[in-house]
Design a protein around this motif. Structure first.
Motif, PDB file in Angstrom:
ATOM      1  N   GLY A 134      33.402 -21.698  54.565  1.00  0.00           N
ATOM      2  CA  GLY A 134      33.360 -21.264  55.951  1.00  0.00           C
ATOM      3  C   GLY A 134      34.390 -20.197  56.294  1.00  0.00           C
ATOM      4  O   GLY A 134      34.906 -19.513  55.434  1.00  0.00           O
TER       5      GLY A 134
ATOM      6  N   MET B  16      24.710 -11.863  51.523  1.00  0.00           N
ATOM      7  CA  MET B  16      24.809 -12.379  50.146  1.00  0.00           C
ATOM      8  C   MET B  16      25.362 -13.796  50.101  1.00  0.00           C
ATOM      9  O   MET B  16      25.430 -14.409  49.041  1.00  0.00           O
ATOM     10  CB  MET B  16      25.702 -11.448  49.300  1.00  0.00           C
ATOM     11  CG  MET B  16      27.187 -11.479  49.607  1.00  0.00           C
ATOM     12  SD  MET B  16      27.542 -10.845  51.262  1.00  0.00           S
ATOM     13  CE  MET B  16      29.302 -10.945  51.338  1.00  0.00           C
TER      14      MET B  16
ATOM     15  N   GLN C 150      25.457 -14.503  41.732  1.00  0.00           N
ATOM     16  CA  GLN C 150      24.500 -15.461  42.280  1.00  0.00           C
ATOM     17  C   GLN C 150      24.362 -15.166  43.762  1.00  0.00           C
ATOM     18  O   GLN C 150      25.379 -14.988  44.420  1.00  0.00           O
ATOM     19  CB  GLN C 150      25.022 -16.896  42.093  1.00  0.00           C
ATOM     20  CG  GLN C 150      25.222 -17.298  40.657  1.00  0.00           C
ATOM     21  CD  GLN C 150      23.914 -17.473  39.924  1.00  0.00           C
ATOM     22  OE1 GLN C 150      22.893 -17.770  40.547  1.00  0.00           O
ATOM     23  NE2 GLN C 150      23.921 -17.277  38.616  1.00  0.00           N
TER      24      GLN C 150
ATOM     25  N   SER D 237      38.087 -10.234  53.410  1.00  0.00           N
ATOM     26  CA  SER D 237      36.828  -9.819  52.788  1.00  0.00           C
ATOM     27  C   SER D 237      36.205  -8.712  53.625  1.00  0.00           C
ATOM     28  O   SER D 237      36.070  -8.849  54.841  1.00  0.00           O
ATOM     29  CB  SER D 237      35.846 -10.989  52.748  1.00  0.00           C
ATOM     30  OG  SER D 237      36.408 -12.058  52.064  1.00  0.00           O
TER      31      SER D 237
HETATM   32  C1  LIG Z   1      32.285 -17.663  51.105  1.00  0.00           C
HETATM   33  S1  LIG Z   1      33.552 -16.643  51.716  1.00  0.00           S
HETATM   34  C2  LIG Z   1      34.531 -17.749  52.690  1.00  0.00           C
HETATM   35  C3  LIG Z   1      35.776 -17.132  53.302  1.00  0.00           C
HETATM   36  C4  LIG Z   1      35.579 -16.180  54.439  1.00  0.00           C
HETATM   37  N1  LIG Z   1      34.577 -16.563  55.337  1.00  0.00           N
HETATM   38  C5  LIG Z   1      35.344 -14.774  53.915  1.00  0.00           C
HETATM   39  O1  LIG Z   1      34.282 -14.212  54.127  1.00  0.00           O
HETATM   40  O2  LIG Z   1      36.259 -14.262  53.289  1.00  0.00           O
HETATM   41  C6  LIG Z   1      34.593 -16.389  50.306  1.00  0.00           C
HETATM   42  C7  LIG Z   1      34.333 -15.104  49.548  1.00  0.00           C
HETATM   43  O3  LIG Z   1      33.079 -15.199  48.891  1.00  0.00           O
HETATM   44  C8  LIG Z   1      32.493 -13.917  48.906  1.00  0.00           C
HETATM   45  N2  LIG Z   1      31.060 -14.084  48.702  1.00  0.00           N
HETATM   46  C9  LIG Z   1      30.090 -14.330  49.611  1.00  0.00           C
HETATM   47  N3  LIG Z   1      28.884 -14.430  49.027  1.00  0.00           N
HETATM   48  C10 LIG Z   1      29.079 -14.237  47.702  1.00  0.00           C
HETATM   49  C11 LIG Z   1      28.234 -14.209  46.566  1.00  0.00           C
HETATM   50  N4  LIG Z   1      26.923 -14.426  46.663  1.00  0.00           N
HETATM   51  N5  LIG Z   1      28.794 -13.968  45.352  1.00  0.00           N
HETATM   52  C12 LIG Z   1      30.132 -13.757  45.225  1.00  0.00           C
HETATM   53  N6  LIG Z   1      30.991 -13.774  46.270  1.00  0.00           N
HETATM   54  C13 LIG Z   1      30.473 -14.025  47.489  1.00  0.00           C
HETATM   55  C14 LIG Z   1      32.870 -13.350  50.246  1.00  0.00           C
HETATM   56  O4  LIG Z   1      32.765 -11.945  50.268  1.00  0.00           O
HETATM   57  C15 LIG Z   1      34.297 -13.843  50.387  1.00  0.00           C
HETATM   58  O5  LIG Z   1      35.193 -12.898  49.855  1.00  0.00           O
END
Ligand SMILES: C[S@@+](CC[C@H](N)C(=O)[O-])C[C@H]1O[C@@H](n2cnc3c(N)ncnc32)[C@H](O)[C@@H]1O
Ligand code: SF4
Length: 367
Positions: free
Chosen positions: A173, A115, A298, A229
């Motif tokens: 990241g 996602m 999104q 996460s």
């Molecule tokens: C982009 S990640 C960056 C930090 C780290 N890599 C992690 O996974 O926690 C930050 C958060 O965004 C969430 N995330 C990823 N894709 C997403 C989406 N399409 N919509 C909402 N949250 C999302 C992840 O699950 C994570 O909790």
């Protein structure tokens, strides 16, 4: 206490998006007057102390509606509690005790979660190059990088204002595989570290990188808190957070247990049916409560709004405790069959590329 549009974030929080745009918070869209502020054009504190931010803070104190905060307003209009209302503390009229959450250290990540947007993960960006989907807007890799000069200027600005900062949130990241983040930690003066809390949003796969190890920093800073996460367990986690090493992840949950502030899952089409089992799994095996704050909105193709049969899922959430209103709000949105088919095609293409089988892993005929 002002109530109509007040939110604590613009008073306490400096946020920049992965592509470098400053915003009021992670939920907000860009306020028209803030469009000119990006990591490339302004230093973090220059943005935070700008006339435009001052005007926005004053407008909030007067209860005026703020462009960019529509996400919260729409939830409130449907009679539910928005993040603005759920997280709100009254912090005063002047910015102080600032938390910094600027994404200036790049988008290097070791995973390619299904996602996740490519601008948040270098691995996802690479994988998507060979996947024929238009779910995620694809740009070339230059687009996702904050150039070295902008990063250096922003880091220097944060260091120059370090006495104003109480919290630093590092997202990415994946924070722990990003060398610039460690280099930044090393530049924070030792005497300042004692008053700063570090907060990490992490996939908890690696807590050390090259010469650096998180445990070497835990005594220096006021506190180090991990926000982990996790979107499922065992094989389903391995599919969603590909190519995570699930055993390593679970070992880290035990080893770094005392630094884990919370675990949270991102609810989308592939894990929504299993939410109670996922919550139980981490509670029973690791003593860790799982928060349900985050949902995929999104890309909309992966949203739970596109479920074919929503009622059982609504019933399931109604029976659980502490389910935020945003989940019901998302489920109430109309289903879009074209979007759903794009989700199906995307999963099939990921399977083809990775040699995995989502149908087998998730136990239902997705395609
Ligand atoms: C982009 S990640 C960056 C930090 C780290 N890599 C992690 O996974 O926690 C930050 C958060 O965004 C969430 N995330 C990823 N894709 C997403 C989406 N399409 N919509 C909402 N949250 C999302 C992840 O699950 C994570 O909790
Ligand atoms: S670990 Fe975080 S940044 Fe990396 S792909 Fe997954 S959600 Fe995105």
């Amino acid at each position: 206490m002002p109530t109509k549009s007040y939110c604590e974030k613009p008073f306490t929080h400096i946020h920049s998006h992965a592509r470098g745009q400053y915003k009021l918070c992670c939920h907000a869209s860009v306020h028209p007057k803030l469009e000119k502020y990006t990591i490339r054009t302004a230093r973090p504190f220059e943005f935070f102390l700008s006339d435009e931010m001052e005007e926005i803070r004053n407008d909030m104190l007067e209860g005026k509606a703020i462009p960019g905060c529509e996400y919260c307003y729409q939830i409130e209009e449907s009679g539910m509690k928005s993040p603005r209302l759920t997280n709100r503390k009254f912090s005063g009229v002047e910015p102080h005790s600032v938390g910094v959450q600027v994404r200036i250290f790049g988008s290097t990540c070791n995973l390619s979660c299904y996602m996740c947007f490519p601008f948040n993960s270098s691995t996802k960006n690479k994988e998507l190059k060979n996947i024929d989907t238009d779910i995620f807007v694809k740009y070339d890799s230059e687009f996702y990088q904050i150039d070295d000069e902008s990063m250096a200027v922003s880091v220097q600005d944060v260091l120059d204002n370090i006495e104003l900062i109480d919290f630093i949130t590092i997202i990415g990241g994946e924070p722990f595989v990003m060398s610039p983040h460690w280099e930044f930690l090393d530049r924070i003066p030792k005497e300042m570290r004692k008053k700063i809390s570090l907060r990490y949003q992490t996939n908890l796969t690696k807590l050390h990188h090259k010469k650096w190890h998180l445990l070497d920093y835990v005594n220096d800073f006021k506190s180090i808190k991990l926000f982990v996460s996790v979107d499922h367990f065992k094989e389903k986690l391995a599919w969603i957070r590909y190519p995570i090493d699930v055993n390593q992840f679970e070992n880290n949950l035990m080893e770094y247990h005392k630094y884990i502030e919370s675990m949270h899952m991102c609810i989308g089409l592939l894990n929504v049916h299993d939410v109670p089992q996922i919550v139980d799994y981490y509670k029973n095996n690791f003593g860790l409560p799982l928060e349900l704050k985050n949902i995929v909105q999104q890309p909309p193709e992966l949203s739970i709004k596109n479920l074919a049969d929503k009622q059982p899922v609504i019933d399931m959430f109604t029976e659980l405790n502490d389910v935020p209103d945003v989940i019901f709000h998302e489920l109430n949105k109309p289903r879009d069959e074209v979007e759903y088919q794009k989700f199906v095609d995307y999963v099939r293409l990921l399977d083809q590329k990775r040699g995995t089988s989502a149908n087998k892993t998730f136990g239902w005929e997705i395609y």
